[in-house]
Write an enzyme that holds these catalytic residues in place. Sequence first.
Site, mmCIF file in Angstrom:
data_model
loop_
_atom_site.group_PDB
_atom_site.id
_atom_site.type_symbol
_atom_site.label_atom_id
_atom_site.label_comp_id
_atom_site.label_asym_id
_atom_site.label_seq_id
_atom_site.Cartn_x
_atom_site.Cartn_y
_atom_site.Cartn_z
ATOM 1 N N SER A 1 38.378 34.678 30.081
ATOM 2 C CA SER A 1 37.554 33.579 30.580
ATOM 3 C C SER A 1 37.268 32.551 29.473
ATOM 4 O O SER A 1 38.192 31.975 28.911
ATOM 5 C CB SER A 1 36.266 34.151 31.184
ATOM 6 N N ASP B 1 39.972 36.595 42.117
ATOM 7 C CA ASP B 1 39.048 35.891 41.233
ATOM 8 C C ASP B 1 38.493 34.656 41.945
ATOM 9 O O ASP B 1 39.252 33.787 42.396
ATOM 10 C CB ASP B 1 39.758 35.480 39.948
ATOM 11 N N HIS C 1 37.862 38.675 38.611
ATOM 12 C CA HIS C 1 37.612 38.037 37.324
ATOM 13 C C HIS C 1 37.487 39.070 36.201
ATOM 14 O O HIS C 1 37.954 38.833 35.097
ATOM 15 C CB HIS C 1 36.335 37.207 37.415
#
Length: 489
Positions: free
Chosen positions: A264, A382, A410
Amino acid sequence: MLTSFMEGLLCCLSSKSANVVVPVETSEPSDGYEFVEVKPGRVLRVRHIIPDRAVVEEPTGLGGIVSCKRKITVYRNGQLFIENLGDRASAELKNCQNGETEPDSAEEVELTDCGNSSPPAILPEARSESVTAGKDRTAETGESGDAPAAGQTDQSQEPRIRRRKPKRTVVIDCERQISACKGTHADVALFFIHGVGGSLDIWGNQLDFFSKLGYEVITPDLAGHGASSAPKIVAAYTFYALAEDMRLIFKRYARKRNILIGHSYGVSFCTFLAHEYPEQIHKMVMINGGGPTALEPSLCSIFNLPTCVLHCLSPLLAWSFLKAGFARQGAKEKQLLKDNNAFNVSSFVLRAMMSGQYWPEGDEVYHAELTVPILLVHGMHDKFVPIEEDQRMSEILLMAFLKVLEDGSHMVMMECPEAVNTLLHEFILWEPAIPPTPKKESKTRPETANSQSDNTKATSDPSKVRPSTARQTSSNGSTVEKPDSKAKK
């Protein structure tokens, strides 16, 4: 929920922070954990594992060499033109920022009359037919009309077309030696960097897996996360402040061949390090990192609310993170968040982290300049990062491999640890195939040798000669013998 609301209300009335911003005490201070002071008063917790392994010499002369020759042109409207100049180059691509192919673009056209010259005008694509028609009419006039005046040529009557000036041009010309990184080599180090709201504990499965294989692993807690110190100023959580922390951590633990694994927001720090130290970064992994766009905080975001309000909404935020970050929202996933200390940061740190994501340099050109091999891992479910963003990233990067996990979201490294570990290990051991050395051609080609053998057979066995070739009727009716054409040398 009620407790959080009361604490937030007291925060608003007393104008004090609802969270005590102090580092979390680690329960295992001696199990590979270190505390590194990157700046005075700024201490980061780092887990550093050096496994017991046999002494193996560093590999020499192994792997393949990849030639990276690329020309990147950026125009003022944001259009990107990438030209691969290598031997294995694909066709020229001209892409918009949204990834759609743009076959034609507006061009600057200069029209010159017979007596006066007009200033350059920009003609849109829709008017291309009229420009062509004008050319035809000019050609017809040149053929059937009056002769051009003195000092003028036929070329002055035709429009002169030139491309608009590029805003920026980047040329990349280098060679990289890419080899397999085995855990027994002491010159290999793996760096794991988490994102917003995480901690080094989210990499627990990966750290155990690779340390058992003999890899040296390093993973830090970002400032305000896990057991790292949490300064009480907003400027401590900007992208540049956090990137500087990661740069100092990298310089402290870097080896000869380093592999960066980011998740991320942590992917942006990996990209930053790959630009700062291109010779030391051997490979890189981006897990749900998003598209190659410059970072800037959103003006309409829930994280722009006051800290005390965010503290009141912390249970709602935790529930939203669980629903969007995991493909399934059961007791197992809730326990994973609790055990791995994920999304367990103060409202002040969370607000400062989200508002500090300003990185205008990290645009498409910045990512297109990377020459390191990159593995992209994306969880199909995600809800934070659409798959189209990772697809766009794979198109921009020079050497990228996109892998999509259908059962992940995610937090895919926590949901599907076995699959992620396998993908990472295969990529770490990957090396490009060495092209075979070209063999010197012999003086006698195989076709010549075959023809010689056929000639020998034809000479020794005349009965196999084709009648249509062997016999030819002359004009006077007699038959003339003609040798086979294959028998000629």
